[in-house]
Write a protein that holds these residues in place. Structure first.
Motif, PDB file in Angstrom:
ATOM      1  N   THR A  59       0.735  -1.234   0.049  1.00 25.40           N
ATOM      2  CA  THR A  59       0.065   0.170   0.037  1.00 25.40           C
ATOM      3  C   THR A  59       0.893   1.336  -0.122  1.00 25.40           C
ATOM      4  OG1 THR A  59      -1.560  -0.946   1.166  1.00 25.40           O
ATOM      5  CG2 THR A  59      -1.855   1.318   1.185  1.00 25.40           C
ATOM      6  N   SER A  98      -7.459  -7.035   3.586  1.00 25.15           N
ATOM      7  CA  SER A  98      -7.139  -5.812   4.237  1.00 25.15           C
ATOM      8  C   SER A  98      -6.831  -5.965   5.517  1.00 25.15           C
ATOM      9  CB  SER A  98      -8.549  -4.741   4.283  1.00 25.15           C
ATOM     10  OG  SER A  98      -8.369  -3.626   4.865  1.00 25.15           O
ATOM     11  N   ARG A 118      -5.350  -3.769  -3.275  1.00 31.02           N
ATOM     12  CA  ARG A 118      -6.153  -2.862  -3.975  1.00 31.02           C
ATOM     13  C   ARG A 118      -6.910  -3.796  -5.279  1.00 31.02           C
ATOM     14  NH1 ARG A 118      -4.903   2.214  -3.062  1.00 31.02           N
ATOM     15  NH2 ARG A 118      -5.918   2.995  -4.899  1.00 31.02           N
ATOM     16  N   ALA A 121     -10.535  -3.984  -4.416  1.00 35.09           N
ATOM     17  CA  ALA A 121     -11.346  -2.778  -4.128  1.00 35.09           C
ATOM     18  C   ALA A 121     -12.849  -2.958  -4.358  1.00 35.09           C
ATOM     19  CB  ALA A 121     -10.770  -1.574  -5.086  1.00 35.09           C
ATOM     20  N   CYS A 124     -14.970  -3.921  -1.437  1.00 35.15           N
ATOM     21  CA  CYS A 124     -15.076  -3.216  -0.143  1.00 35.15           C
ATOM     22  C   CYS A 124     -14.605  -3.762   1.248  1.00 35.15           C
ATOM     23  CB  CYS A 124     -16.426  -2.673  -0.090  1.00 35.15           C
ATOM     24  SG  CYS A 124     -17.313  -1.889  -1.628  1.00 35.15           S
TER      25      CYS A 124
END
Length: 215
Positions: A59, A98, A118, A121, A124
């Protein structure tokens, strides 16, 4: 210039904090995204440093912002003991998409650093992570979650604002002048581009030295 000690509002950054006694948590948009993640089969759980660190490094590389030394998180985990935690959201196959490294102090849970994949994405994962981190903190008897600071007008601040209240930040300065931040004294956008293009391995080696100038 005369020496001075001062406190003034920071016009470049803000922090976001969520009070756990104010339900429902998050905006309608944030809750909708968290529910979508659950419908896609994502799950919240406690994670590990081995899951968090690669996501965090990737990230930071994407953002063009030097990462903190990976070993620092291990030191924090050892020093804070049960007051440190990695919370994660995993996909159907169990892999973390995440993860956040959190530190607890007083009645507040602080998000120290975040990393995510990512490529996920559209699922969510970060909304589900934020929503369930609030629930996790409440179950520990805490009163608030501090999502940390972000620059005004940035996507990070917009996202965090879905899960808390934006608070202005004050800057304490010594010597009669607020030193500001790196962008005013350094070609920051160019530095970000260069950092993103560094080969893997070299970026990890340089990050600990560069991060002191970015923070």
């Amino acid at each position: 210039m005369a020496d001075a000690v001062g406190l003034e509002w920071d016009g470049k950054r803000a922090r976001v904090e969520a009070e756990l006694n104010e339900e429902p948590w998050g905006t309608a948009s944030g809750r909708s995204s968290a529910h979508r993640a659950q419908r896609e089969g994502l799950t919240f759980r406690e994670g590990t440093l081995e899951e968090f660190v690669p996501l965090y490094l990737a990230t930071q590389k994407h953002l063009g912002s030097p990462a903190l030394p990976p070993g620092l998180f291990g030191d924090w985990a050892s020093g804070f003991g049960s007051k440190a935690a990695v919370l994660a959201v995993a996909g159907k196959e169990g892999r973390a998409l995440s993860a956040g490294f959190y530190l607890e102090h007083g009645k507040t849970l602080y998000l120290a650093c975040l990393g995510w994949d990512r490529r996920a994405a559209k699922l969510c994962p970060n909304d589900l992570l934020f929503q369930e981190s609030l629930r996790w903190a409440q179950n520990r008897g805490l009163e608030s979650v501090d999502w940390g600071r972000s620059g005004l007008g940035t996507g990070a601040l917009v996202f965090k604002a879905k899960w808390g209240q934006v608070r202005p930040m004050a800057t304490l300065f010594l010597g009669g002048e607020d030193p500001g931040v790196m962008p005013s004294r350094f070609p920051y956008p160019m530095a970000r581009i260069i950092y993103r293009l560094l080969p893997s391995g070299l970026d990890a080696m340089l990050s600990p030295r560069l991060s002191r100038f970015y923070c």
